[in-house]
Design an enzyme around this catalytic site. Structure first.
Site, PDB file in Angstrom:
ATOM      1  N   ASN A  60       0.870  -1.168   0.000  1.00 14.38           N
ATOM      2  CA  ASN A  60       0.000   0.000   0.000  1.00 14.38           C
ATOM      3  C   ASN A  60       0.912   1.225   0.000  1.00 14.38           C
ATOM      4  OD1 ASN A  60      -1.800   2.073   0.451  1.00 14.38           O
ATOM      5  ND2 ASN A  60      -2.795   1.119   2.218  1.00 14.38           N
ATOM      6  N   ARG A 111      -2.580  -2.108  -3.597  1.00  9.28           N
ATOM      7  CA  ARG A 111      -3.768  -1.270  -3.430  1.00  9.28           C
ATOM      8  C   ARG A 111      -3.654  -0.092  -4.403  1.00  9.28           C
ATOM      9  NH1 ARG A 111      -4.973   3.518   0.727  1.00  9.28           N
ATOM     10  NH2 ARG A 111      -7.211   3.752   0.333  1.00  9.28           N
ATOM     11  N   HIS A 146     -12.662   3.172  -0.484  1.00  8.80           N
ATOM     12  CA  HIS A 146     -12.633   2.206   0.629  1.00  8.80           C
ATOM     13  C   HIS A 146     -13.311   0.890   0.227  1.00  8.80           C
ATOM     14  CE1 HIS A 146     -12.605   5.904   3.524  1.00  8.80           C
ATOM     15  NE2 HIS A 146     -11.369   5.508   3.281  1.00  8.80           N
ATOM     16  N   ASN A 169      -9.995   8.363   9.708  1.00 10.99           N
ATOM     17  CA  ASN A 169      -9.724   9.758   9.378  1.00 10.99           C
ATOM     18  C   ASN A 169     -10.431  10.114   8.076  1.00 10.99           C
ATOM     19  OD1 ASN A 169      -8.378  12.266  10.038  1.00 10.99           O
ATOM     20  ND2 ASN A 169      -7.098  11.898   8.250  1.00 10.99           N
ATOM     21  N   ARG A 177     -11.524  16.410   5.987  1.00 11.66           N
ATOM     22  CA  ARG A 177     -12.317  16.676   4.781  1.00 11.66           C
ATOM     23  C   ARG A 177     -13.742  17.059   5.149  1.00 11.66           C
ATOM     24  NH1 ARG A 177     -10.901  11.062   1.963  1.00 11.66           N
ATOM     25  NH2 ARG A 177      -8.878  10.921   3.004  1.00 11.66           N
ATOM     26  N   GLU A 212     -14.471   1.140  14.995  1.00 10.20           N
ATOM     27  CA  GLU A 212     -14.154  -0.020  15.822  1.00 10.20           C
ATOM     28  C   GLU A 212     -13.896   0.334  17.279  1.00 10.20           C
ATOM     29  OE1 GLU A 212     -10.912  -2.202  14.003  1.00 10.20           O
ATOM     30  OE2 GLU A 212     -11.779  -1.905  12.005  1.00 10.20           O
ATOM     31  N   GLU A 243      -8.257  -4.862   5.202  1.00 11.70           N
ATOM     32  CA  GLU A 243      -8.065  -4.561   3.787  1.00 11.70           C
ATOM     33  C   GLU A 243      -6.902  -5.347   3.192  1.00 11.70           C
ATOM     34  OE1 GLU A 243      -9.066  -0.154   2.839  1.00 11.70           O
ATOM     35  OE2 GLU A 243      -8.448  -0.166   4.938  1.00 11.70           O
TER      36      GLU A 243
END
Length: 401
Positions: A10, A94, A183, A214, A244, A336, A387
């Site tokens: 990633n 990714r 996502h 985030n 954001r 979570e 992921e």
């Protein structure tokens, strides 16, 4: 020896996260992170999970992603897990934006690289770094399949009614303007894991997935297929996030340009980096915001309330889109770990069959679990996302032989 291992990469703009998995049992053999690439304070943290050894750290200047991946390869080789190992089946990458074209994991060739590069204008922060990781890994092991797993792929099942913006069709098509969603690997994994938690097949359940980190996004998953998601052309649309804004009247941009005298780049930075929770109260860490609320901080409380208000709107909207909801699943860092967020998000939604059990909600753990009362009409779950496992699973399914 059959090749059953997948290295998941990633690549961020200044970081490289990785995991090495054995797909015979989905076990993790090694994991790590290279951060602050290109700075004098670069750091590599490597954990050899297969050997049970402790985490190794080194702080040395790492000039670029090529040097970073070579350093990772050296660390893996120390554990007998080097990139030259015959047990390595593929590298799974990714890739944030795959546009409309890439609907599934794809073995990377020159044409795929060119398409990822063409998508840079709609993912300027992510696709360039993803491309760097791909090219570096390919140079180190040119004989090994390199597979792209796209964040947007899971959302390509959205109907046109959900994916289209109500703007001139020719203009939209000419510039690839549509809702793509992000996502996706997390939403795919969590929706399936939620079905498993309920003892059902993914095709039997409708799930609202709330990926709250985030960056934050929601999805409506009908019988295993995404039918709507909150992020759009870019990861800016939708929920309130750490930095954001999420949903905002598009005319805000025109107003800030015409009245505020701000440039497009300044407005871009405002909405992506100086808005959301940090713009509302100066903090984007939900733990710190909760601490401030407990101390009576009104600004932190307002930020929290705005965050929850947007979240509830999406839960209600996706309930309407799906018609029937079997579960709402919270995942990612905030989802979570922040019990107050989960409780507030479903508070007052009893008429929709949504509620949390306070004792169950307060329990912390690494396993998927239900936090709704036993007699709840709709299950509310906490499902840790994975992921990396999702990327490895999709990669291995494509290349195994």
């Amino acid at each position: 020896m059959s090749a059953t291992r997948v290295l998941v990469l990633n690549s961020g703009s200044s970081s490289l996260k990785y995991q090495l998995l054995d797909m015979r049992d989905s076990s993790r053999l090694a994991s790590g992170l290279v951060e602050r690439i290109g700075e004098r304070s670069s750091r590599l943290r490597h954990t050899p999970l297969a050997t049970g050894g402790g985490t190794r750290e080194q702080s040395v200047p790492i000039a670029d992603h090529d040097a970073a991946l070579k350093a990772v390869a050296e660390e893996l080789a120390k554990d007998g897990l080097g990139l030259d190992s015959p047990g390595l089946a593929a590298v799974g990458h990714r890739v944030v934006h795959g546009g409309k074209h890439f609907t599934r994991p794809t073995v990377i060739d020159d044409a795929v690289l060119a398409e990822i590069e063409r998508l840079i204008p709609v993912a300027p922060l992510h696709n360039p770094a993803n491309l760097t990781g791909i090219r570096t890994a390919t140079a180190l092991r040119p004989d090994l399949p390199q597979v792209a797993v796209f964040d947007t792929a899971f959302h390509t099942t959205m109907p046109e009614a959900a994916a289209r913006y109500a703007i001139d069709v020719e203009t939209a098509d000419a510039h690839r303007v549509r809702r793509y969603g992000f996502h996706g690997t997390s939403h795919a994994y969590v929706s399936r894991a939620t079905a498993k938690l309920l003892g059902k097949a993914p095709e039997e359940v409708n799930v609202i997935v709330l990926h709250l980190g985030n960056g934050a996004s929601a999805s409506a998953v009908e019988k295993g297929r995404c039918v709507d998601t909150s992020m759009g052309l870019t990861p800016l649309e939708g929920l309130v996030m750490g930095t954001r804004s999420g949903d905002a009247d598009p005319a805000v941009i025109f107003h800030l340009a015409r009245v505020g005298g701000m440039s497009i780049d300044e407005i871009d930075a405002l909405l992506n980096k100086k808005s959301g929770l940090v713009g509302l109260c100066g903090d984007n860490d939900m733990r710190e915001i909760q601490r401030r609320i407990d101390e009576g901080d009104d600004q932190a409380k307002l930020a929290f309330d705005i965050y929850i208000h947007r979240l509830k709107k999406y839960i209600g909207a996706y309930y309407a889109v799906l018609g029937r909801v079997d579960a709402v699943a919270f995942t990612a860092g905030v989802g979570e770990n922040a019990a107050p967020v989960r409780a507030a998000a479903v508070a007052g939604l009893d008429s929709l069959g949504l509620a949390v059990d306070d004792e169950l909600n307060a329990v912390r753990g690494d396993e998927a679990r239900l936090i709704s009362p036993a007699d709840a009409r709709v299950a509310v779950a906490v499902v840790p996302t994975d992921e990396e496992l999702e990327i490895a699973t999709q990669t291995y399914a494509l290349v195994k032989r």
